[in-house]
Design a protein around this motif. Structure first.
Motif, short mmCIF file in Angstrom:
data_model
loop_
_atom_site.label_atom_id
_atom_site.label_comp_id
_atom_site.label_asym_id
_atom_site.label_seq_id
_atom_site.Cartn_x
_atom_site.Cartn_y
_atom_site.Cartn_z
N PHE A 59 72.92 -19.11 14.93
CA PHE A 59 72.07 -18.55 15.98
C PHE A 59 72.36 -17.06 16.17
O PHE A 59 71.44 -16.24 16.28
N VAL A 60 73.66 -16.72 16.22
CA VAL A 60 74.02 -15.32 16.39
C VAL A 60 73.60 -14.53 15.16
O VAL A 60 73.14 -13.38 15.26
N GLY A 61 73.73 -15.14 13.98
CA GLY A 61 73.30 -14.46 12.76
C GLY A 61 71.81 -14.19 12.75
O GLY A 61 71.36 -13.14 12.25
N MET A 62 71.01 -15.12 13.29
CA MET A 62 69.57 -14.89 13.38
C MET A 62 69.25 -13.79 14.39
O MET A 62 68.33 -12.99 14.18
N LEU A 63 70.01 -13.75 15.49
CA LEU A 63 69.80 -12.68 16.46
C LEU A 63 70.22 -11.33 15.89
O LEU A 63 69.70 -10.28 16.29
N ALA A 64 71.15 -11.35 14.93
CA ALA A 64 71.58 -10.10 14.30
C ALA A 64 70.53 -9.56 13.34
O ALA A 64 70.54 -8.36 13.02
N ALA A 65 69.62 -10.43 12.87
CA ALA A 65 68.61 -10.01 11.89
C ALA A 65 67.52 -9.19 12.56
O ALA A 65 67.00 -9.57 13.62
N ARG A 66 67.19 -8.07 11.96
CA ARG A 66 66.07 -7.25 12.43
C ARG A 66 64.84 -7.69 11.63
O ARG A 66 64.58 -7.17 10.55
N LEU A 67 64.10 -8.64 12.18
CA LEU A 67 62.98 -9.24 11.47
C LEU A 67 61.72 -8.39 11.63
O LEU A 67 61.53 -7.73 12.67
N PRO A 68 60.85 -8.41 10.63
CA PRO A 68 59.62 -7.60 10.70
C PRO A 68 58.57 -8.19 11.64
O PRO A 68 57.53 -7.56 11.85
N VAL A 69 58.82 -9.37 12.18
CA VAL A 69 57.88 -9.98 13.12
C VAL A 69 58.64 -10.44 14.35
O VAL A 69 59.86 -10.66 14.30
N THR A 70 57.92 -10.56 15.45
CA THR A 70 58.53 -11.12 16.67
C THR A 70 58.53 -12.64 16.55
O THR A 70 57.51 -13.25 16.22
N VAL A 71 59.67 -13.24 16.82
CA VAL A 71 59.84 -14.66 16.55
C VAL A 71 59.99 -15.44 17.85
O VAL A 71 60.73 -15.03 18.75
N ASP A 72 59.27 -16.56 17.93
CA ASP A 72 59.49 -17.56 18.97
C ASP A 72 60.18 -18.76 18.32
O ASP A 72 59.62 -19.38 17.40
N TYR A 73 61.38 -19.06 18.74
CA TYR A 73 62.12 -20.17 18.14
C TYR A 73 61.66 -21.50 18.73
O TYR A 73 61.72 -21.69 19.95
N VAL A 74 61.22 -22.41 17.88
CA VAL A 74 60.78 -23.73 18.33
C VAL A 74 62.02 -24.54 18.70
O VAL A 74 63.01 -24.57 17.96
N VAL A 75 61.97 -25.21 19.83
CA VAL A 75 63.16 -25.89 20.38
C VAL A 75 63.57 -27.09 19.53
O VAL A 75 64.75 -27.28 19.22
N LEU A 76 62.62 -27.94 19.13
CA LEU A 76 62.96 -29.19 18.45
C LEU A 76 63.75 -28.98 17.17
O LEU A 76 64.81 -29.58 16.98
N PRO A 77 63.28 -28.13 16.22
CA PRO A 77 64.09 -27.92 15.02
C PRO A 77 65.47 -27.33 15.32
O PRO A 77 66.45 -27.64 14.63
N THR A 78 65.54 -26.49 16.35
CA THR A 78 66.83 -25.89 16.71
C THR A 78 67.82 -26.95 17.15
O THR A 78 68.98 -26.96 16.71
N LEU A 79 67.39 -27.87 18.02
CA LEU A 79 68.27 -28.95 18.47
C LEU A 79 68.55 -29.95 17.36
O LEU A 79 69.66 -30.47 17.24
N LEU A 80 67.53 -30.23 16.55
CA LEU A 80 67.71 -31.18 15.45
C LEU A 80 68.76 -30.67 14.45
O LEU A 80 69.56 -31.45 13.93
N SER A 81 68.75 -29.37 14.21
CA SER A 81 69.74 -28.81 13.29
C SER A 81 71.15 -29.03 13.81
O SER A 81 72.08 -29.30 13.04
N LEU A 82 71.34 -28.93 15.12
CA LEU A 82 72.66 -29.16 15.71
C LEU A 82 73.07 -30.62 15.57
O LEU A 82 74.21 -30.93 15.19
N LEU A 83 72.16 -31.54 15.86
CA LEU A 83 72.48 -32.97 15.80
C LEU A 83 72.81 -33.40 14.38
O LEU A 83 73.76 -34.16 14.15
N VAL A 84 72.04 -32.93 13.41
CA VAL A 84 72.31 -33.27 12.01
C VAL A 84 73.67 -32.71 11.59
O VAL A 84 74.44 -33.38 10.89
N CYS A 85 73.96 -31.51 12.03
CA CYS A 85 75.24 -30.89 11.68
C CYS A 85 76.41 -31.69 12.25
O CYS A 85 77.42 -31.90 11.57
N VAL A 86 76.30 -32.15 13.50
CA VAL A 86 77.36 -32.95 14.11
C VAL A 86 77.62 -34.22 13.29
O VAL A 86 78.76 -34.57 12.99
#
Length: 402
Positions: A59-86
């Protein structure tokens, strides 16, 4: 546009990964010498520490990225990535704590898969803002970094005969996590989606949000360290490897000087059966092998190769100095098959080979027997069993000296 990164946030993300790796490895190394509920809590705490750290690093690495577009992070994939990782990292932790070199390769692969799956599932949160393409070469490189570097870190921590400091192991694993992320980002290309209106300016800056996420990750890891690392005085049965610099006296030296091998606390409730205290070597012929599973293609292990035995529910794990091997017998059945002048039950869940004890150390009112094995291992000694252990060691060393 090429994707660039804020150097300060990149450094912060690496620090988060190393810190989480340190706590996760610290808890994982304690699992093999914990028992019952405490063992399960250590595995869960290590898995959550790893997963939260990996997720926070991403998450911090994504915030560190200077992306060419403005990004809205979708909540479900973000939480799903955490659960799968656990889940996936929890499996890797469990396999690594078995201290089997064969399972360690599997654990490294599973750990790498957990890091990779967390990253690419988390990247799905960007699909609403931009179309993404990944360079296959960078994808392959990121997979190799995650698996190989994770395997190196786990091997250093669990299998190396001369294990470096835990910080070195954590640094290697933290670099694996961060290296995988930034390698994958180097192969990413974003394409703005036509017709999507620009997002509103976020209420919190990227730097402040990254700081908040990092602090939360540090607090989670700190909580698990405080809650699950036992105090030696309050939880003596869970005593673990002590630092090399701590005061200790080698057993042979203590006996030669006539000093007590270990200070013995006042008598306490004993879990030893009367038969166990009075058992002495006799004409009885004891077993020369024990049945095990998957040991160098054999189904038995010679008792002379056994350093210690650790109970796990109704079964046991036999330690041969390098790895733990599953044994279908209970610890009570094993102690009856082993010669009592060589093997001693120092704890309700542990048996040690007297000939393999390198030294004893204090742990509150109890003790810790450090084994002279290629892979570091120490065994908790109940205070009610210290007098008999002292007698056994003194008798063995006296016989050895003569």
């Amino acid at each position: 546009m090429p994707i660039t990164h804020d150097p300060m946030l990149v450094a912060l993300s690496l620090l988060v990964a190393i810190q989480a790796s340190y706590v996760g490895l610290n808890l994982s190394l304690r699992v093999s010498q914990a028992f019952a509920l405490h063992r399960r809590l250590l595995i869960a705490g290590a898995a959550l520490s790893f997963a939260v750290g990996i997720w926070a690093m991403h998450f911090v690495g994504m915030l560190a990225a200077r992306l060419p577009v403005t990004v809205d992070y979708v909540v479900l994939p973000t939480l799903l990535s955490l659960l799968v990782c656990v889940l996936v990292v929890g499996i890797a932790v469990y396999l690594a704590t078995q201290r089997s070199q064969r399972l360690l390769f599997v654990a490294a692969t599973v750990m790498g898969v957990g890091i990779i799956s967390m990253h690419y599932i988390g990247m799905m949160a960007l699909h609403a803002s931009a179309h993404m393409t990944h360079d296959p070469l960078y994808v392959i490189a990121s997979v190799l970094i995650a698996i190989l570097a994770s395997g190196w870190a786990l091997w250093l921590a669990f299998a190396s005969e001369t294990r470096p400091s835990l910080f070195v192991c954590a640094t290697v694993l933290g670099c694996a996590i961060a290296g995988m992320h930034y390698t994958a980002m180097a192969g990413l290309t974003l394409h703005p989606i036509a017709g999507v209106p620009p997002s509103a300016v976020p209420a919190i800056s990227s730097g402040l949000l990254a700081l908040i996420v990092s602090v939360v990750a540090f607090l989670v890891s700190g909580f698990f360290m405080l809650a699950l690392v036992p105090d030696q005085t309050e939880y003596p049965a869970d005593a673990l490897i002590l630092p090399e610099s701590s005061a200790s006296t080698p057993v042979s030296e203590a006996v030669a000087l006539g000093e007590p091998i270990l200070a013995v606390a006042p008598a306490a409730e004993s879990a030893i059966t009367p038969g166990e205290l009075t058992r002495t070597p006799s004409a009885r012929i004891y077993e020369s092998t024990l049945p095990v599973e998957k040991y160098h293609g054999s189904k038995v292990i010679n008792t002379a190769d056994i350093f210690s035995v650790h109970a796990n529910a109704h079964y046991t794990y036999v330690f041969n100095g390098r790895e733990d091997i599953f044994c279908p017998l209970s610890i009570g059945e094993i102690i009856e098959r082993l010669p009592p002048d060589t093997f001693f039950r120092v704890h309700r869940s542990y048996i040690i080979n007297i000939h393999c004890v390198a030294r004893l150390k204090r742990a509150g009112d109890n003790g810790i027997a450090e084994l002279d094995s290629p892979v570091r291992r120490s065994v908790p000694v109940s205070r009610s069993r210290l007098p008999q252990l002292r007698e056994q060691l003194a008798a063995y060393l006296g016989t050895k000296g003569s």
